[in-house]
Scaffold this motif. Structure first.
Motif, PDB file in Angstrom:
ATOM      1  N   ALA A 191       0.856  -1.185   0.000  1.00 17.12           N
ATOM      2  CA  ALA A 191       0.000   0.000   0.000  1.00 17.12           C
ATOM      3  C   ALA A 191       0.891   1.233   0.000  1.00 17.12           C
ATOM      4  O   ALA A 191       1.797   1.347   0.841  1.00 17.12           O
ATOM      5  CB  ALA A 191      -0.920   0.004   1.213  1.00 17.12           C
ATOM      6  N   PHE A 192       0.630   2.154  -0.926  1.00 13.45           N
ATOM      7  CA  PHE A 192       1.478   3.342  -1.043  1.00 13.45           C
ATOM      8  C   PHE A 192       0.735   4.580  -0.566  1.00 13.45           C
ATOM      9  O   PHE A 192      -0.437   4.788  -0.890  1.00 13.45           O
ATOM     10  CB  PHE A 192       1.928   3.558  -2.488  1.00 13.45           C
ATOM     11  CG  PHE A 192       3.083   4.514  -2.596  1.00 13.45           C
ATOM     12  CD1 PHE A 192       4.381   4.079  -2.392  1.00 13.45           C
ATOM     13  CD2 PHE A 192       2.871   5.854  -2.866  1.00 13.45           C
ATOM     14  CE1 PHE A 192       5.454   4.959  -2.464  1.00 13.45           C
ATOM     15  CE2 PHE A 192       3.927   6.748  -2.934  1.00 13.45           C
ATOM     16  CZ  PHE A 192       5.225   6.296  -2.739  1.00 13.45           C
ATOM     17  N   ALA A 193       1.462   5.428   0.204  1.00  8.33           N
ATOM     18  CA  ALA A 193       0.871   6.613   0.823  1.00  8.33           C
ATOM     19  C   ALA A 193       0.810   7.780  -0.158  1.00  8.33           C
ATOM     20  O   ALA A 193       1.419   8.833   0.054  1.00  8.33           O
ATOM     21  CB  ALA A 193       1.671   7.000   2.061  1.00  8.33           C
ATOM     22  N   SER A 194       0.046   7.597  -1.216  1.00 11.00           N
ATOM     23  CA  SER A 194      -0.060   8.637  -2.247  1.00 11.00           C
ATOM     24  C   SER A 194      -0.773   9.881  -1.739  1.00 11.00           C
ATOM     25  O   SER A 194      -0.617  10.954  -2.325  1.00 11.00           O
ATOM     26  CB  SER A 194      -0.819   8.082  -3.458  1.00 11.00           C
ATOM     27  OG  SER A 194      -0.272   6.854  -3.868  1.00 11.00           O
ATOM     28  N   HIS A 195      -1.528   9.750  -0.654  1.00 16.09           N
ATOM     29  CA  HIS A 195      -2.270  10.903  -0.148  1.00 16.09           C
ATOM     30  C   HIS A 195      -1.347  11.977   0.415  1.00 16.09           C
ATOM     31  O   HIS A 195      -1.773  13.120   0.582  1.00 16.09           O
ATOM     32  CB  HIS A 195      -3.300  10.473   0.903  1.00 16.09           C
ATOM     33  CG  HIS A 195      -2.716   9.914   2.156  1.00 16.09           C
ATOM     34  ND1 HIS A 195      -2.113   8.686   2.213  1.00 16.09           N
ATOM     35  CD2 HIS A 195      -2.653  10.417   3.415  1.00 16.09           C
ATOM     36  CE1 HIS A 195      -1.693   8.450   3.448  1.00 16.09           C
ATOM     37  NE2 HIS A 195      -2.003   9.488   4.198  1.00 16.09           N
ATOM     38  N   PHE A 196      -0.071  11.621   0.698  1.00 12.57           N
ATOM     39  CA  PHE A 196       0.863  12.670   1.112  1.00 12.57           C
ATOM     40  C   PHE A 196       2.221  12.563   0.419  1.00 12.57           C
ATOM     41  O   PHE A 196       3.052  13.459   0.565  1.00 12.57           O
ATOM     42  CB  PHE A 196       1.053  12.700   2.632  1.00 12.57           C
ATOM     43  CG  PHE A 196       1.811  11.525   3.201  1.00 12.57           C
ATOM     44  CD1 PHE A 196       3.193  11.501   3.199  1.00 12.57           C
ATOM     45  CD2 PHE A 196       1.137  10.465   3.776  1.00 12.57           C
ATOM     46  CE1 PHE A 196       3.895  10.436   3.727  1.00 12.57           C
ATOM     47  CE2 PHE A 196       1.833   9.394   4.316  1.00 12.57           C
ATOM     48  CZ  PHE A 196       3.215   9.374   4.290  1.00 12.57           C
ATOM     49  N   ALA A 197       2.481  11.484  -0.337  1.00 13.98           N
ATOM     50  CA  ALA A 197       3.745  11.334  -1.062  1.00 13.98           C
ATOM     51  C   ALA A 197       3.454  10.947  -2.507  1.00 13.98           C
ATOM     52  O   ALA A 197       3.861   9.879  -2.976  1.00 13.98           O
ATOM     53  CB  ALA A 197       4.624  10.297  -0.386  1.00 13.98           C
ATOM     54  N   PRO A 198       2.744  11.796  -3.237  1.00 12.57           N
ATOM     55  CA  PRO A 198       2.241  11.403  -4.548  1.00 12.57           C
ATOM     56  C   PRO A 198       3.307  11.199  -5.614  1.00 12.57           C
ATOM     57  O   PRO A 198       3.137  10.365  -6.517  1.00 12.57           O
ATOM     58  CB  PRO A 198       1.312  12.564  -4.926  1.00 12.57           C
ATOM     59  CG  PRO A 198       1.858  13.738  -4.180  1.00 12.57           C
ATOM     60  CD  PRO A 198       2.349  13.176  -2.876  1.00 12.57           C
ATOM     61  N   GLU A 199       4.405  11.913  -5.532  1.00 18.35           N
ATOM     62  CA  GLU A 199       5.365  11.939  -6.637  1.00 18.35           C
ATOM     63  C   GLU A 199       6.038  10.592  -6.890  1.00 18.35           C
ATOM     64  O   GLU A 199       6.487  10.322  -7.999  1.00 18.35           O
ATOM     65  CB  GLU A 199       6.424  13.007  -6.375  1.00 18.35           C
ATOM     66  CG  GLU A 199       5.862  14.424  -6.394  1.00 18.35           C
ATOM     67  CD  GLU A 199       6.905  15.467  -6.034  1.00 18.35           C
ATOM     68  OE1 GLU A 199       6.937  16.513  -6.697  1.00 18.35           O
ATOM     69  OE2 GLU A 199       7.668  15.229  -5.084  1.00 18.35           O
ATOM     70  N   HIS A 200       6.126   9.768  -5.863  1.00 15.34           N
ATOM     71  CA  HIS A 200       6.853   8.501  -6.001  1.00 15.34           C
ATOM     72  C   HIS A 200       5.931   7.312  -6.245  1.00 15.34           C
ATOM     73  O   HIS A 200       6.397   6.175  -6.309  1.00 15.34           O
ATOM     74  CB  HIS A 200       7.689   8.255  -4.746  1.00 15.34           C
ATOM     75  CG  HIS A 200       8.614   9.385  -4.407  1.00 15.34           C
ATOM     76  ND1 HIS A 200       9.686   9.736  -5.192  1.00 15.34           N
ATOM     77  CD2 HIS A 200       8.606  10.264  -3.373  1.00 15.34           C
ATOM     78  CE1 HIS A 200      10.319  10.769  -4.653  1.00 15.34           C
ATOM     79  NE2 HIS A 200       9.673  11.110  -3.556  1.00 15.34           N
ATOM     80  N   THR A 201       4.644   7.560  -6.391  1.00 19.78           N
ATOM     81  CA  THR A 201       3.678   6.463  -6.468  1.00 19.78           C
ATOM     82  C   THR A 201       3.941   5.531  -7.641  1.00 19.78           C
ATOM     83  O   THR A 201       4.084   4.308  -7.466  1.00 19.78           O
ATOM     84  CB  THR A 201       2.245   7.024  -6.570  1.00 19.78           C
ATOM     85  OG1 THR A 201       1.978   7.858  -5.444  1.00 19.78           O
ATOM     86  CG2 THR A 201       1.228   5.893  -6.623  1.00 19.78           C
ATOM     87  N   LEU A 202       3.998   6.061  -8.832  1.00 23.50           N
ATOM     88  CA  LEU A 202       4.109   5.217 -10.021  1.00 23.50           C
ATOM     89  C   LEU A 202       5.428   4.467 -10.052  1.00 23.50           C
ATOM     90  O   LEU A 202       5.467   3.276 -10.402  1.00 23.50           O
ATOM     91  CB  LEU A 202       3.931   6.063 -11.286  1.00 23.50           C
ATOM     92  CG  LEU A 202       2.572   6.762 -11.436  1.00 23.50           C
ATOM     93  CD1 LEU A 202       2.510   7.528 -12.755  1.00 23.50           C
ATOM     94  CD2 LEU A 202       1.429   5.763 -11.345  1.00 23.50           C
ATOM     95  N   ALA A 203       6.507   5.127  -9.665  1.00 23.94           N
ATOM     96  CA  ALA A 203       7.811   4.460  -9.652  1.00 23.94           C
ATOM     97  C   ALA A 203       7.843   3.333  -8.636  1.00 23.94           C
ATOM     98  O   ALA A 203       8.402   2.252  -8.892  1.00 23.94           O
ATOM     99  CB  ALA A 203       8.915   5.480  -9.356  1.00 23.94           C
TER     100      ALA A 203
END
Length: 335
Positions: A191-203
């Motif tokens: 699970a990725f914390a895109s709600h506060f660290a969006p820039e690294h999600t896709l990578a």
């Protein structure tokens, strides 16, 4: 996933137990009660709570206690940690706590694990009596925790009771490539914390899927993306509700932590242009608006990330508006 129906994707909630300005943590926990009961009724898949310490605006520091509270209030929904910050705890203690929860609420407990401490350096020292432990030992701590959930051997001298032999789903949580690498190596859902660290999600998702090794837990990669979601009857109403989240992130940028703020008419005059750009960047994985607007935003995020699940969170000040948002969102994935 060229075409997507939201009703094919599990939706869950991440509750950060926000404390409103001028109120007490008990009020936030009352809000959690109302949200959890409604989420259970509406068909959400999971209800996760996060570990933070020494933060006046968050009431879920004793995360396993709140998980037990929520599990006791609900009937169907899975309840878990999103997550437990393992560097703060001895793996055996975590195994015993979640083994106890699983014994009380069989088949409904999740355990998400994070590497960050979830607090400031001074509080880290207060939490961690052994100064040599920390994030650097995280991979070994995860493996030790896994061992306590396995069936014990006759010569095993340290056992988790309850805990041993229990099938408690472990999730790796993260906001960086390190967590993606460890999740793929151990064969855990990610699970990725895109709600506060969006820039690294896709990578991070790409790295996880590329390097994934099947395990006893899962045979193929499984991902969850976290998204800020605010749904109201109109775009204008939702955007105003969202100013509570924008004020919260702005306060962090400015080096302070505040309680959950009431929404305001506009952020104009509250932030400068540079601050606006930074807040917008940090909140870029946000879906804010009417049901149709949010449907389109969520669809785009799912197409971009190819995530298997969505977990949503929202800093909505008014409990009634928060419950309405949950209902409107549910109408999208239940349609």
């Amino acid at each position: 996933m060229d075409q997507l129906n939201l009703n094919t994707v599990p939706f869950s909630l991440l509750d950060l137990c926000f404390v409103r300005e001028g109120e007490e943590p008990r009020n936030a926990l009352h809000d959690t009660r109302e949200m959890a009961i409604l989420a259970d009724e509406l068909g959400y898949s999971r209800y996760w709570l996060a570990e933070h310490h020494n933060v006046q605006g968050i009431a879920s520091a004793a995360t396993s206690v709140v998980i037990g509270y929520v599990a006791g209030l609900t009937q169907r929904i899975r309840v878990g940690a999103g997550g437990i910050m393992l560097p703060n705890h001895a793996p055996l203690v975590v195994a015993e706590q979640f083994g106890t929860l699983e014994a009380l609420y069989p088949g409904r407990i999740d355990l998400g694990l994070g590497r960050a401490p979830g607090t400031d350096p001074l509080t880290i020292r207060a939490l961690r009596r052994d100064r040599t432990s920390g994030a650097e030992s995280f991979p070994d701590d995860v493996r030790e925790l896994q061992s306590y959930f396995q069936v014990s051997t006759p010569d095993q001298r340290v056992r988790a009771v309850p805990g041993e032999g229990m099938d408690i789903p472990l999730w790796m949580l993260g906001s960086s490539g390190f967590s993606a690498q460890l999740a793929s190596e151990l064969g855990l859902p990610f699970a990725f914390a895109s709600h506060f660290a969006p820039e690294h999600t896709l990578a991070a998702f790409h790295q996880y899927r590329r390097d994934f090794r099947p395990s006893k837990s899962i045979s193929k990669p499984h991902t969850m993306v976290s998204v800020n979601v605010v749904v109201a009857n109109t775009d204008a109403e939702a955007k105003q509700l969202f100013t509570s989240a924008q004020q919260g992130v702005l306060s962090l940028i400015r080096g302070s932590r505040v309680m959950l703020q009431a929404p305001i008419e506009s952020m104009d005059g509250v932030w400068n242009q540079a601050e606006k750009q930074q807040v917008d960047r940090l909140l870029s994985y946000s879906c804010v608006g009417s049901p149709e607007t949010v449907r389109n935003s969520l669809t785009n995020i799912l197409l971009d990330t190819q995530a298997d699940e969505v977990i949503t969170t929202a800093r909505i000040y008014d409990l009634k508006a928060r419950l309405t948002s949950l209902q409107l969102l549910a109408s999208l994935f239940r349609a």
